[in-house]
Design an enzyme around this catalytic site. Structure first.
Site, PDB file in Angstrom:
ATOM      1  N   THR A  13      50.648  76.190 -32.980  1.00 35.81           N
ATOM      2  CA  THR A  13      50.691  77.053 -31.803  1.00 35.81           C
ATOM      3  C   THR A  13      49.745  76.521 -30.730  1.00 35.81           C
ATOM      4  O   THR A  13      48.736  75.893 -31.028  1.00 35.81           O
ATOM      5  CB  THR A  13      50.319  78.501 -32.168  1.00 35.81           C
ATOM      6  OG1 THR A  13      48.942  78.576 -32.559  1.00 35.81           O
ATOM      7  CG2 THR A  13      51.199  79.014 -33.295  1.00 35.81           C
ATOM      8  N   GLY A  14      50.103  76.773 -29.481  1.00 33.84           N
ATOM      9  CA  GLY A  14      49.274  76.300 -28.374  1.00 33.84           C
ATOM     10  C   GLY A  14      49.104  74.799 -28.394  1.00 33.84           C
ATOM     11  O   GLY A  14      47.985  74.293 -28.252  1.00 33.84           O
ATOM     12  N   SER A  15      50.212  74.076 -28.548  1.00 33.61           N
ATOM     13  CA  SER A  15      50.115  72.628 -28.797  1.00 33.61           C
ATOM     14  C   SER A  15      50.627  71.767 -27.651  1.00 33.61           C
ATOM     15  O   SER A  15      50.938  70.593 -27.850  1.00 33.61           O
ATOM     16  CB  SER A  15      50.868  72.271 -30.086  1.00 33.61           C
ATOM     17  OG  SER A  15      52.150  72.853 -30.122  1.00 33.61           O
ATOM     18  N   THR A  16      50.694  72.323 -26.449  1.00 30.74           N
ATOM     19  CA  THR A  16      51.132  71.497 -25.318  1.00 30.74           C
ATOM     20  C   THR A  16      50.001  70.619 -24.782  1.00 30.74           C
ATOM     21  O   THR A  16      50.261  69.588 -24.166  1.00 30.74           O
ATOM     22  CB  THR A  16      51.679  72.376 -24.173  1.00 30.74           C
ATOM     23  OG1 THR A  16      50.664  73.312 -23.764  1.00 30.74           O
ATOM     24  CG2 THR A  16      52.918  73.140 -24.627  1.00 30.74           C
ATOM     25  N   ILE A  19      43.402  70.304 -28.348  1.00 30.45           N
ATOM     26  CA  ILE A  19      43.294  70.115 -29.787  1.00 30.45           C
ATOM     27  C   ILE A  19      44.643  70.331 -30.461  1.00 30.45           C
ATOM     28  O   ILE A  19      45.031  69.576 -31.356  1.00 30.45           O
ATOM     29  CB  ILE A  19      42.235  71.075 -30.369  1.00 30.45           C
ATOM     30  CG1 ILE A  19      40.832  70.664 -29.906  1.00 30.45           C
ATOM     31  CG2 ILE A  19      42.299  71.098 -31.890  1.00 30.45           C
ATOM     32  CD1 ILE A  19      39.736  71.653 -30.280  1.00 30.45           C
ATOM     33  N   SER A 141      35.963  78.175 -34.548  1.00 25.65           N
ATOM     34  CA  SER A 141      35.006  77.470 -33.690  1.00 25.65           C
ATOM     35  C   SER A 141      33.607  77.656 -34.257  1.00 25.65           C
ATOM     36  O   SER A 141      33.338  78.639 -34.962  1.00 25.65           O
ATOM     37  CB  SER A 141      35.050  78.051 -32.274  1.00 25.65           C
ATOM     38  OG  SER A 141      33.970  77.585 -31.490  1.00 25.65           O
ATOM     39  N   TYR A 154      34.626  85.555 -26.780  1.00 26.22           N
ATOM     40  CA  TYR A 154      35.241  84.424 -27.487  1.00 26.22           C
ATOM     41  C   TYR A 154      34.652  84.289 -28.886  1.00 26.22           C
ATOM     42  O   TYR A 154      35.387  84.159 -29.875  1.00 26.22           O
ATOM     43  CB  TYR A 154      35.002  83.143 -26.687  1.00 26.22           C
ATOM     44  CG  TYR A 154      35.502  81.878 -27.356  1.00 26.22           C
ATOM     45  CD1 TYR A 154      36.855  81.605 -27.430  1.00 26.22           C
ATOM     46  CD2 TYR A 154      34.605  80.954 -27.899  1.00 26.22           C
ATOM     47  CE1 TYR A 154      37.313  80.437 -28.035  1.00 26.22           C
ATOM     48  CE2 TYR A 154      35.050  79.788 -28.503  1.00 26.22           C
ATOM     49  CZ  TYR A 154      36.408  79.533 -28.559  1.00 26.22           C
ATOM     50  OH  TYR A 154      36.856  78.380 -29.160  1.00 26.22           O
TER      51      TYR A 154
END
Length: 263
Positions: A13-16, A19, A141, A154
Site C-alpha cells: 500500500t502507498g507504493s507509488t 519506501i 517507525s 504521527y
C-alpha cells in the site's frame, strides 16, 4: 541468501513513491507478482511502469484506492482477493505543534496510518491461514518509540501499529502466517525531501547533506549519523516477506540507524 518469491502475490500500500515504491521494486525483483496502490490513477500507472523497468519481466498491476476510508479498502480487496503478502506501508506525516493539531487531523492520521492496515489485515489474514502461508508487515517507525515532539499525532499512530501487529501475530499463531513491524528511522523518501526542501534551497547543500544535518540535530542518538535510503529499508522488508523468515513473527525490526538508544 537467494530470496525467491516466485508464485507469491504481494500488495504494497502507498507504493507509488518513497519506501513503499522501493519495497515494491524489491519484491518484484525477488519474483513476486506485485500490486501497486496509491490514491491517484496516474500516479499508480507511472509507478507500475517504473517497477516494470526496474524489474524486467516482473508481473505488476496497479489499484487506485484511497485506503484512508473503508470504501477504498473494500475496493482493493475486491480487486485483489487473495494475496500472499501484505505490506501495510501507506501513511502520512506532518510536523505540527501539539496545541495546533485539531481533532480532524488526529482522526485523519489514525484512519490512514492505522485503520488502513487493520482493515486489510482483517480481510486477508484468514485466507492466508487457510492456505497455510502468509506475510503481513506493518511499516511503523522509530517514532513509535521515540515520540517526536514536532508530530505527536504521527508517533501515536506508529505506536498503535506496533500494538496491532503484535496482537495479530499472536492471533495467527501456528497458521504459517507471520506478522511483523519494520521501524525505519529518518529516510530519504520523497516525503522527507519535501519536508527538507526549504533547507536545501537555503543552504545550497544536497538533500543527503541536509538529511544528515537533520539527523544530527533532531536524532542525535543515531549511530549512522545520516538518513537511510529507501532501499536500505526495503531490503529488510523483502527479507521479512521471504520464506526464509519463517521463524520471525511478532517482531519490531528496526532499520533506524541505531537511533533508538535501547537494547
Amino acid at each position: 541468501m537467494n530470496i525467491d518469491l516466485t508464485g507469491k502475490t504481494a500488495i504494497v500500500t502507498g507504493s507509488t513513491i518513497g519506501i513503499g515504491h522501493a519495497i515494491a521494486i524489491g519484491l518484484a525483483k525477488a519474483g513476486a507478482s506485485v500490486v501497486v496502490n496509491g490514491r491517484k490513477q496516474d500516479a499508480v500507472d507511472a509507478a507500475v511502469a517504473a517497477i516494470r523497468e526496474a524489474a524486467p519481466g516482473a508481473t505488476v498491476k496497479g489499484v487506485a484506492a484511497d485506503l484512508g476510508a473503508s470504501e477504498g479498502a473494500a475496493a482493493l480487496v475486491a480487486a485483489v482477493p487473495q494475496p500472499d503478502i501484505l505490506v501495510n506501508n501507506v501513511g502520512v506525516f506532518k510536523p505540527m505543534d501539539f496545541f495546533d493539531i485539531p481533532d480532524e487531523e488526529w482522526s485523519r492520521v489514525f484512519e490512514i496510518n492505522v485503520m488502513s492496515g487493520v482493515r486489510l489485515s482483517r480481510a486477508y489474514a484468514q485466507g492466508m491461514a487457510e492456505r497455510g502461508w502468509g506475510r503481513i508487515v506493518f511499516i511503523s517507525s522509530e517514532s513509535a518509540i521515540n515520540i517526536p515532539v514536532e508530530m505527536i499525532q504521527y508517533g501515536f499512530s506508529k505506536t498503535a501499529q506496533l500494538a496491532v501487529a503484535r496482537g495479530l501475530a499472536k492471533r495467527m499463531a501456528g497458521t504459517g502466517v507471520t506478522v511483523n513491524s519494520v521501524l525505519p528511522g529518518p529516510t530519504l523518501s520523497e516525503g522527507v525531501a519535501e519536508m527538507l526542501k526549504d533547507e536545501v534551497a537555503k543552504t545550497g547543500q544536497s538533500l543527503e547533506e541536509v538529511g544528515a544535518a537533520f539527523v544530527k540535530a533532531h536524532r542525535p542518538s543515531s549511530i549512522i549519523q545520516r538518513a537511510a535510503t529507501v532501499d536500505e529499508v526495503a531490503n529488510m522488508v523483502v527479507y521479512v516477506c521471504s520464506k526464509e523468515a519463517s521463524a520471525t513473527t511478532g517482531a519490531a525490526l528496526r532499520v533506524d540507524g541505531g537511533t533508538v538508544d535501547t537494547i
